[in-house]
Design an enzyme around this catalytic site. Structure first.
Site, PDB file in Angstrom:
ATOM      1  N   ARG A  41       0.829  -1.223   0.000  1.00  0.00           N
ATOM      2  CA  ARG A  41       0.000   0.000   0.000  1.00  0.00           C
ATOM      3  C   ARG A  41       0.855   1.261   0.000  1.00  0.00           C
ATOM      4  O   ARG A  41       0.431   2.310  -0.474  1.00  0.00           O
ATOM      5  CB  ARG A  41      -0.954  -0.024   1.209  1.00  0.00           C
ATOM      6  CG  ARG A  41      -2.081   1.034   1.148  1.00  0.00           C
ATOM      7  CD  ARG A  41      -3.141   0.750   2.186  1.00  0.00           C
ATOM      8  NE  ARG A  41      -4.270   1.666   2.145  1.00  0.00           N
ATOM      9  CZ  ARG A  41      -4.486   2.659   3.019  1.00  0.00           C
ATOM     10  NH1 ARG A  41      -3.649   2.853   4.029  1.00  0.00           N
ATOM     11  NH2 ARG A  41      -5.542   3.441   2.907  1.00  0.00           N
ATOM     12  N   ILE A  67      -7.324   7.626  -0.807  1.00  0.00           N
ATOM     13  CA  ILE A  67      -7.192   6.175  -0.975  1.00  0.00           C
ATOM     14  C   ILE A  67      -8.068   5.597   0.128  1.00  0.00           C
ATOM     15  O   ILE A  67      -8.021   6.039   1.273  1.00  0.00           O
ATOM     16  CB  ILE A  67      -5.707   5.722  -0.863  1.00  0.00           C
ATOM     17  CG1 ILE A  67      -5.560   4.192  -0.943  1.00  0.00           C
ATOM     18  CG2 ILE A  67      -5.030   6.233   0.390  1.00  0.00           C
ATOM     19  CD1 ILE A  67      -4.087   3.720  -1.010  1.00  0.00           C
ATOM     20  N   SER A  68      -8.925   4.626  -0.227  1.00  0.00           N
ATOM     21  CA  SER A  68      -9.919   4.133   0.732  1.00  0.00           C
ATOM     22  C   SER A  68      -9.257   3.363   1.881  1.00  0.00           C
ATOM     23  O   SER A  68      -8.128   2.886   1.766  1.00  0.00           O
ATOM     24  CB  SER A  68     -10.917   3.214   0.026  1.00  0.00           C
ATOM     25  OG  SER A  68     -11.528   3.883  -1.042  1.00  0.00           O
ATOM     26  N   GLN A  69     -10.024   3.227   2.943  1.00  0.00           N
ATOM     27  CA  GLN A  69      -9.593   2.464   4.115  1.00  0.00           C
ATOM     28  C   GLN A  69      -9.398   0.988   3.728  1.00  0.00           C
ATOM     29  O   GLN A  69     -10.247   0.411   3.045  1.00  0.00           O
ATOM     30  CB  GLN A  69     -10.697   2.579   5.169  1.00  0.00           C
ATOM     31  CG  GLN A  69     -10.409   1.844   6.439  1.00  0.00           C
ATOM     32  CD  GLN A  69     -11.652   1.717   7.309  1.00  0.00           C
ATOM     33  OE1 GLN A  69     -12.765   2.050   6.898  1.00  0.00           O
ATOM     34  NE2 GLN A  69     -11.453   1.219   8.511  1.00  0.00           N
ATOM     35  N   PRO A  70      -8.287   0.363   4.151  1.00  0.00           N
ATOM     36  CA  PRO A  70      -8.035  -1.039   3.776  1.00  0.00           C
ATOM     37  C   PRO A  70      -9.191  -1.988   4.093  1.00  0.00           C
ATOM     38  O   PRO A  70      -9.524  -2.861   3.273  1.00  0.00           O
ATOM     39  CB  PRO A  70      -6.784  -1.395   4.596  1.00  0.00           C
ATOM     40  CG  PRO A  70      -6.068  -0.093   4.746  1.00  0.00           C
ATOM     41  CD  PRO A  70      -7.136   0.944   4.869  1.00  0.00           C
TER      42      PRO A  70
END
Ligand code: SAH
Length: 228
Positions: A41, A67-70
């Site tokens: 990431r 960037i979205s949350q994992p």
């Protein structure tokens, strides 16, 4: 770095357990978790935020985008139930991180980004990282990407006010779409849209979420209309 990645995986697993009553399971598909553990990431976040790359949270990537949350990336990927031969459409390329995760689980990813600079950056990044089964396109994701349709799965990573009709058309019968619905900065829900073999649509809410809006310059600043 390896420890950071393991910590991120553990945090996703614990958030899955914590939200089990909403998402209806206490474990995601092991193939999805394996893909999550293979994508670095830190390659997808701005250089000054790399120390936060493996935290289980969204991060700014410039142009007002994130960037979205994992955990959300893993959950949405899981919702699609991908098979290796599948062709997937993503709307909202952003950093390219979600595309990279998807690309390890299917044959080809087609991804559309509306911000030209992000779209260009991501094409270079994905190429240099060797993700060769991802095709990028700069355009308005409301229209999908008709040239490669129909898709075995569609994932929208920005919040729409309604399910865009072209995306429903471009979804193969017997396939699934994950899409957050709701108004910007208000309550949004992650929806699972299923198209059955007869072409009928079934929509189910999975979880409350917070996404940046899916922009549509044709309707921007106009009445959003009813949610459906
Ligand atoms: N999947 C991304 C998350 C990106 S955030 C990741 O893993 O990093 C959502 C992205 O959707 C932003 O980059 C935003 O510019 C893009 N976007 C917003 N409206 C869009 C539209 N109509 N068509 C395509 N992309 C759009």
């Amino acid at each position: 770095m390896k420890n950071d990645l393991q910590r991120m995986i553990a945090e996703i697993e614990s958030e899955v357990k914590y939200t089990r009553s909403y998402i209806g399971k206490d474990k995601l598909d092991p193939r999805v978790m394996e893909a999550m553990s293979k994508v670095s990431r830190d390659e997808f976040v701005p250089s000054d935020l790399k120390r936060l790359a493996y935290d289980n949270g969204p991060l700014p990537i410039g142009h007002g985008q994130t960037i979205s949350q994992p955990y959300i990336v893993a959950l949405m990927t899981d919702m699609l139930q991908l098979e290796p031969e599948n062709i997937v459409l993503e709307i909202g390329t952003g950093s390219g991180y979600q595309s990279a995760v998807l690309s390890l689980l299917c044959k080809e990813v087609y991804t559309v980004e509306i911000v030209t600079e992000l779209g260009k950056e991501v094409a270079t990044r994905l190429k240099s990282l060797g993700y060769n089964n991802i095709k990028t396109h700069i355009g308005n994701g409301y229209d999908g990407w008709p040239e490669h349709a129909p898709y075995d799965a569609i994932i929208v990573t920005a919040a729409a006010t309604h399910i865009p009709e072209p995306l429903i058309e471009q979804l193969k019968p017997g396939s699934r779409m994950a899409i957050p619905l709701g108004l910007p900065h208000m309550h949004q829900e992650l929806m699972l849209v299923e198209k059955n073999d007869q072409g009928e649509i079934n929509v189910n809410s999975i979880l409350g979420v917070a996404f940046v809006p899916l922009v549509d310059e044709r309707t921007a600043n106009k009445d959003y209309g009813p949610l459906h």
